[in-house]
Design an enzyme around this catalytic site. Structure first.
Site, PDB file in Angstrom:
ATOM      1  N   GLU A 122      57.836 -19.540-106.391  1.00 29.83           N
ATOM      2  CA  GLU A 122      57.783 -19.485-107.851  1.00 29.83           C
ATOM      3  C   GLU A 122      59.042 -18.880-108.459  1.00 29.83           C
ATOM      4  O   GLU A 122      59.726 -18.080-107.829  1.00 29.83           O
ATOM      5  CB  GLU A 122      56.571 -18.644-108.283  1.00 29.83           C
ATOM      6  CG  GLU A 122      55.260 -19.267-107.837  1.00 29.83           C
ATOM      7  CD  GLU A 122      54.021 -18.527-108.325  1.00 29.83           C
ATOM      8  OE1 GLU A 122      53.127 -19.186-108.864  1.00 29.83           O
ATOM      9  OE2 GLU A 122      53.924 -17.294-108.157  1.00 29.83           O
ATOM     10  N   CYS A 135      63.896 -14.728-113.326  1.00 25.54           N
ATOM     11  CA  CYS A 135      63.446 -13.927-112.188  1.00 25.54           C
ATOM     12  C   CYS A 135      63.381 -14.860-110.976  1.00 25.54           C
ATOM     13  O   CYS A 135      62.570 -15.783-110.933  1.00 25.54           O
ATOM     14  CB  CYS A 135      62.084 -13.332-112.529  1.00 25.54           C
ATOM     15  SG  CYS A 135      61.419 -12.303-111.240  1.00 25.54           S
ATOM     16  N   CYS A 142      56.580 -12.437 -98.041  1.00 27.37           N
ATOM     17  CA  CYS A 142      57.305 -11.184 -97.821  1.00 27.37           C
ATOM     18  C   CYS A 142      56.782 -10.540 -96.548  1.00 27.37           C
ATOM     19  O   CYS A 142      55.591 -10.619 -96.262  1.00 27.37           O
ATOM     20  CB  CYS A 142      57.085 -10.249 -99.015  1.00 27.37           C
ATOM     21  SG  CYS A 142      58.174  -8.805 -98.993  1.00 27.37           S
ATOM     22  N   CYS A 146      53.708  -3.903 -99.633  1.00 22.72           N
ATOM     23  CA  CYS A 146      53.472  -2.925-100.688  1.00 22.72           C
ATOM     24  C   CYS A 146      52.058  -3.175-101.218  1.00 22.72           C
ATOM     25  O   CYS A 146      51.698  -4.319-101.519  1.00 22.72           O
ATOM     26  CB  CYS A 146      54.515  -3.050-101.784  1.00 22.72           C
ATOM     27  SG  CYS A 146      56.183  -2.905-101.118  1.00 22.72           S
ATOM     28  N   CYS A 149      51.212  -5.114-104.572  1.00 16.72           N
ATOM     29  CA  CYS A 149      51.949  -6.351-104.873  1.00 16.72           C
ATOM     30  C   CYS A 149      51.252  -7.577-104.292  1.00 16.72           C
ATOM     31  O   CYS A 149      50.913  -7.606-103.107  1.00 16.72           O
ATOM     32  CB  CYS A 149      53.362  -6.239-104.298  1.00 16.72           C
ATOM     33  SG  CYS A 149      54.305  -7.777-104.403  1.00 16.72           S
ATOM     34  N   GLY A 216      59.571 -11.982-102.490  1.00 16.08           N
ATOM     35  CA  GLY A 216      60.364 -11.627-101.321  1.00 16.08           C
ATOM     36  C   GLY A 216      61.263 -10.424-101.500  1.00 16.08           C
ATOM     37  O   GLY A 216      61.436  -9.907-102.602  1.00 16.08           O
ATOM     38  N   GLU A 217      61.809  -9.979-100.376  1.00 16.18           N
ATOM     39  CA  GLU A 217      62.722  -8.836-100.351  1.00 16.18           C
ATOM     40  C   GLU A 217      64.139  -9.386-100.151  1.00 16.18           C
ATOM     41  O   GLU A 217      64.502  -9.813 -99.048  1.00 16.18           O
ATOM     42  CB  GLU A 217      62.310  -7.892 -99.207  1.00 16.18           C
ATOM     43  CG  GLU A 217      63.315  -6.822 -98.858  1.00 16.18           C
ATOM     44  CD  GLU A 217      63.835  -6.024-100.060  1.00 16.18           C
ATOM     45  OE1 GLU A 217      63.048  -5.403-100.770  1.00 16.18           O
ATOM     46  OE2 GLU A 217      65.066  -6.046-100.288  1.00 16.18           O
ATOM     47  N   SER A 248      66.825  -6.337-106.868  1.00 18.51           N
ATOM     48  CA  SER A 248      65.822  -5.288-106.666  1.00 18.51           C
ATOM     49  C   SER A 248      65.439  -5.221-105.196  1.00 18.51           C
ATOM     50  O   SER A 248      65.135  -6.229-104.569  1.00 18.51           O
ATOM     51  CB  SER A 248      64.578  -5.604-107.502  1.00 18.51           C
ATOM     52  OG  SER A 248      63.553  -4.684-107.211  1.00 18.51           O
ATOM     53  N   SER A 270      62.875  -0.099-105.946  1.00 15.28           N
ATOM     54  CA  SER A 270      61.442   0.073-106.186  1.00 15.28           C
ATOM     55  C   SER A 270      61.011   1.411-105.602  1.00 15.28           C
ATOM     56  O   SER A 270      60.607   1.491-104.449  1.00 15.28           O
ATOM     57  CB  SER A 270      60.673  -1.078-105.527  1.00 15.28           C
ATOM     58  OG  SER A 270      61.019  -2.287-106.146  1.00 15.28           O
ATOM     59  N   LEU A 271      61.087   2.442-106.403  1.00 14.23           N
ATOM     60  CA  LEU A 271      60.811   3.794-105.902  1.00 14.23           C
ATOM     61  C   LEU A 271      59.302   4.045-105.859  1.00 14.23           C
ATOM     62  O   LEU A 271      58.738   4.336-104.815  1.00 14.23           O
ATOM     63  CB  LEU A 271      61.525   4.815-106.795  1.00 14.23           C
ATOM     64  CG  LEU A 271      61.614   6.211-106.208  1.00 14.23           C
ATOM     65  CD1 LEU A 271      62.451   6.229-104.941  1.00 14.23           C
ATOM     66  CD2 LEU A 271      62.188   7.193-107.234  1.00 14.23           C
ATOM     67  N   HIS A 272      58.661   4.006-107.004  1.00 12.61           N
ATOM     68  CA  HIS A 272      57.202   4.015-107.143  1.00 12.61           C
ATOM     69  C   HIS A 272      56.486   5.288-106.705  1.00 12.61           C
ATOM     70  O   HIS A 272      55.273   5.424-106.925  1.00 12.61           O
ATOM     71  CB  HIS A 272      56.553   2.831-106.410  1.00 12.61           C
ATOM     72  CG  HIS A 272      57.058   1.493-106.834  1.00 12.61           C
ATOM     73  ND1 HIS A 272      57.290   1.156-108.147  1.00 12.61           N
ATOM     74  CD2 HIS A 272      57.403   0.390-106.112  1.00 12.61           C
ATOM     75  CE1 HIS A 272      57.733  -0.094-108.210  1.00 12.61           C
ATOM     76  NE2 HIS A 272      57.826  -0.576-106.997  1.00 12.61           N
ATOM     77  N   ASN A 349      50.324  -4.520-112.916  1.00 18.59           N
ATOM     78  CA  ASN A 349      49.736  -5.823-113.243  1.00 18.59           C
ATOM     79  C   ASN A 349      48.688  -6.166-112.190  1.00 18.59           C
ATOM     80  O   ASN A 349      49.021  -6.293-111.010  1.00 18.59           O
ATOM     81  CB  ASN A 349      50.818  -6.908-113.247  1.00 18.59           C
ATOM     82  CG  ASN A 349      51.809  -6.701-114.372  1.00 18.59           C
ATOM     83  OD1 ASN A 349      51.434  -6.568-115.530  1.00 18.59           O
ATOM     84  ND2 ASN A 349      53.086  -6.625-114.035  1.00 18.59           N
ATOM     85  N   CYS A 392      55.394  -9.045-113.091  1.00 21.11           N
ATOM     86  CA  CYS A 392      55.841  -8.378-111.854  1.00 21.11           C
ATOM     87  C   CYS A 392      54.691  -8.240-110.878  1.00 21.11           C
ATOM     88  O   CYS A 392      53.632  -7.728-111.222  1.00 21.11           O
ATOM     89  CB  CYS A 392      56.302  -6.951-112.133  1.00 21.11           C
ATOM     90  SG  CYS A 392      57.748  -6.815-113.120  1.00 21.11           S
TER      91      CYS A 392
HETATM   92  N1  SAH Z   1      60.921  -7.144-103.099  1.00 26.26           N
HETATM   93  C1  SAH Z   1      61.705  -6.588-104.130  1.00 26.26           C
HETATM   94  C2  SAH Z   1      61.790  -7.425-105.376  1.00 26.26           C
HETATM   95  C3  SAH Z   1      60.552  -8.153-105.868  1.00 26.26           C
HETATM   96  S1  SAH Z   1      59.299  -7.274-106.664  1.00 26.26           S
HETATM   97  C4  SAH Z   1      61.207  -5.211-104.461  1.00 26.26           C
HETATM   98  O1  SAH Z   1      60.128  -4.842-104.017  1.00 26.26           O
HETATM   99  O2  SAH Z   1      61.916  -4.483-105.149  1.00 26.26           O
HETATM  100  C5  SAH Z   1      59.868  -6.845-108.292  1.00 26.26           C
HETATM  101  C6  SAH Z   1      59.251  -5.527-108.802  1.00 26.26           C
HETATM  102  O3  SAH Z   1      57.863  -5.674-109.153  1.00 26.26           O
HETATM  103  C7  SAH Z   1      59.296  -4.403-107.767  1.00 26.26           C
HETATM  104  O4  SAH Z   1      59.703  -3.206-108.338  1.00 26.26           O
HETATM  105  C8  SAH Z   1      57.854  -4.326-107.354  1.00 26.26           C
HETATM  106  O5  SAH Z   1      57.572  -3.111-106.763  1.00 26.26           O
HETATM  107  C9  SAH Z   1      57.143  -4.561-108.643  1.00 26.26           C
HETATM  108  N2  SAH Z   1      55.728  -4.900-108.494  1.00 26.26           N
HETATM  109  C10 SAH Z   1      55.130  -5.445-107.421  1.00 26.26           C
HETATM  110  N3  SAH Z   1      53.801  -5.613-107.655  1.00 26.26           N
HETATM  111  C11 SAH Z   1      53.561  -5.159-108.905  1.00 26.26           C
HETATM  112  C12 SAH Z   1      52.382  -5.098-109.731  1.00 26.26           C
HETATM  113  N4  SAH Z   1      51.231  -5.558-109.299  1.00 26.26           N
HETATM  114  N5  SAH Z   1      52.511  -4.571-110.965  1.00 26.26           N
HETATM  115  C13 SAH Z   1      53.716  -4.153-111.416  1.00 26.26           C
HETATM  116  N6  SAH Z   1      54.860  -4.207-110.698  1.00 26.26           N
HETATM  117  C14 SAH Z   1      54.787  -4.694-109.450  1.00 26.26           C
HETATM  118 FE1  SF4 Z   2      57.635  -7.512-100.881  1.00 25.36          FE
HETATM  119 FE2  SF4 Z   2      58.724  -6.402-103.103  1.00 25.36          FE
HETATM  120 FE3  SF4 Z   2      56.140  -7.166-103.065  1.00 25.36          FE
HETATM  121 FE4  SF4 Z   2      56.936  -5.037-101.646  1.00 25.36          FE
HETATM  122  S1  SF4 Z   2      56.978  -5.254-103.900  1.00 25.36           S
HETATM  123  S2  SF4 Z   2      55.568  -6.661-100.926  1.00 25.36           S
HETATM  124  S3  SF4 Z   2      58.951  -5.695-100.974  1.00 25.36           S
HETATM  125  S4  SF4 Z   2      57.909  -8.507-102.870  1.00 25.36           S
END
Ligand code: SAH
Ligand code: SF4
Length: 421
Positions: A122, A135, A142, A146, A149, A216-217, A248, A270-272, A349, A392
């Site tokens: 996508e 985007c 992936c 996480c 995600c 993906g990463e 990212s 993506s610190l979180h 989300n 996201c």
């Molecule tokens: N794999 C990379 C880039 C793709 S994700 C990464 O993890 O950075 C893009 C962003 O969306 C990342 O910061 C990810 O952590 C965030 N993300 C993933 N799932 C999410 C969700 N359900 N709600 C909000 N942000 C989310």
């Molecule tokens: Fe992969 Fe990024 Fe989703 Fe983590 S947040 S599972 S690295 S796409």
């Protein structure tokens, strides 16, 4: 191995990328999208053009591809009439196939795309008052898990090729009717931050920015992402400034330096979470590359400065990472490592089956206020495209994640079958 779609080598800790720069087509023709100019010349030479001709043709065709968006050799009017069918017999100027295009009620657009070998992925376009952000996906699925995600619930089907990555940008330009337009690059050696001073303008374009934040990463597919972004940034190519591109990463520490050196794009991390226990749980790559290593690598990111800050993405998960103490700890870490940083607070989300809830608006405001009070920008992102699952973390196509044990079993069975054959 007959199934060329599997890119993961089971049994390894890190996903190993199998080089496959161009996805083979059933008709045997070669897709030139995503191939660097010098390599196009090599391919032409192999196809029997003499080296000088090959170089000249590569230059002409490269311009048609990336400046004009042409997908048909017949439209290349500066090529001889006999040359065009010769090329069309051997090469294509492909775009990812569009399976479905959706538009959200907030104007966000999402495309479900398909590779020539049948895998779906996508891309999302987010229009704003002053900019339009594409985007872009880097992998189908992936390897990382996480927990918040949706893409993380998919297995890695395979890495996208440079052509499939840059193809997303080209498809967006097709869809937005943006061929051809003026320059989007910043003159070589010009470090002025103010775009007007450089004479650079967004030129009335809809697509002004790119974020590698789709499926993906990107740093686990670094070579292909780099080759694709080089075409995007090349003044002779799509000519989009590196300042308008953000990559990212969830924290693939060993590749961050190369990303800065070889691409020089903006970095988002993506610190979180602000401590090991929570980050280990929600961003499991943290068990491999911990917070200290990650923040050190951020401090050393080439090109980061007060005018080009690193973005820390922070998803707001109710009762998980959203307390005032977390906010104070986030500030402390940024200060301790002396990072030129800003923070993006992303309301979680939801997706079918997700176990988290989004923090309350009051909680998010309080968190943001603490970070702002320390002099660090911490805007709260407005979710976009939630109604079409384009926000996201909501991207996902059909491949289910398999357990490591299952992948190992399949690889063993495959190896056995290959040995018997
Ligand atoms: N794999 C990379 C880039 C793709 S994700 C990464 O993890 O950075 C893009 C962003 O969306 C990342 O910061 C990810 O952590 C965030 N993300 C993933 N799932 C999410 C969700 N359900 N709600 C909000 N942000 C989310
Ligand atoms: Fe992969 Fe990024 Fe989703 Fe983590 S947040 S599972 S690295 S796409």
């Amino acid at each position: 191995m007959s199934d060329t779609s599997l890119m993961q080598i089971p049994g390894q800790v890190d996903p190993v990328t199998v080089p496959r720069a161009i996805t083979p087509r059933e008709d045997g023709r070669i897709d030139l999208i995503g191939v660097p100019r010098a390599q196009i010349a090599e391919i032409f030479a192999e196809a029997s053009l003499d080296p000088k001709q090959a170089k000249l043709r590569a230059k002409q065709i490269y311009h048609w591809l990336y400046h004009r968006g042409v997908t048909d050799f017949e439209q290349m009017t500066d090529l001889g009439k006999a040359m065009r069918p010769w090329l069309a017999e051997r090469f294509v100027l492909g775009r990812p196939e569009i399976v479905e295009a959706q538009i959200s009620n907030d104007g966000t657009r999402k495309w479900l795309l398909k590779t020539t070998d049948g895998h779906e992925y996508e891309m999302v376009f987010i229009p704003d008052a002053t900019r339009g952000t594409l985007c872009v996906s880097s992998q189908i699925g992936c390897t990382l898990n996480c927990t918040f995600c949706h893409t993380g619930t998919m297995r890695l089907v395979r890495n996208l090729t440079p052509g499939e990555i840059v193809g997303q940008v080209m498809l967006a330009r097709d869809a937005l009717g943006e061929w051809p337009k003026g320059r989007m690059d910043v003159p070589e050696g010009d470090d002025t931050e103010d775009e007007n001073e450089t004479g650079y303008t967004a030129d009335g374009r809809l697509l002004t920015n790119i974020v590698m934040m789709g499926m993906g990463e990107p740093l686990y597919n670094f070579d292909n992402v780099r080759d694709a972004l080089k075409l995007v940034m090349d003044g002779e190519g799509l000519a989009l400034s590196k300042r308008r591109i953000t990559l990212s990463t969830s924290g693939v520490v060993p590749l961050m330096q190369r990303c800065g050196e070889e691409l020089g794009v903006n970095l988002a991390v993506s610190l979180h979470a602000t401590n090991k226990v929570v980050r280990d749980e929600i961003v499991p790559i943290n068990r491999k590359y911990g917070l200290h290593e990650l923040l050190n690598a951020c401090g050393e990111y080439p090109g980061a400065s007060n005018s080009r800050r690193i973005t820390f993405e922070y998803v707001m998960l109710k009762d998980k990472n959203d307390s005032d103490e977390d906010a104070h700890e986030l500030v402390r870490l940024i200060e301790q490592y002396g990072l030129p940083a800003k923070v993006n607070l992303i309301p979680f989300n939801p997706w079918p089956g997700s176990v988290y809830e989004c923090s309350t608006p009051e909680r998010i405001k309080s968190f943001s206020g603490i970070v702002f009070d320390a002099g660090i920008s911490a805007p709260i992102r407005t979710p976009r495209g939630r109604d079409i699952d384009a926000a996201c973390g909501q991207l996902k196509t059909s491949a289910e994640k398999k357990s490591r044990a299952q992948l190992d079993r399949e690889a063993a069975a495959e190896a056995e079958a290959a040995a018997e054959a």
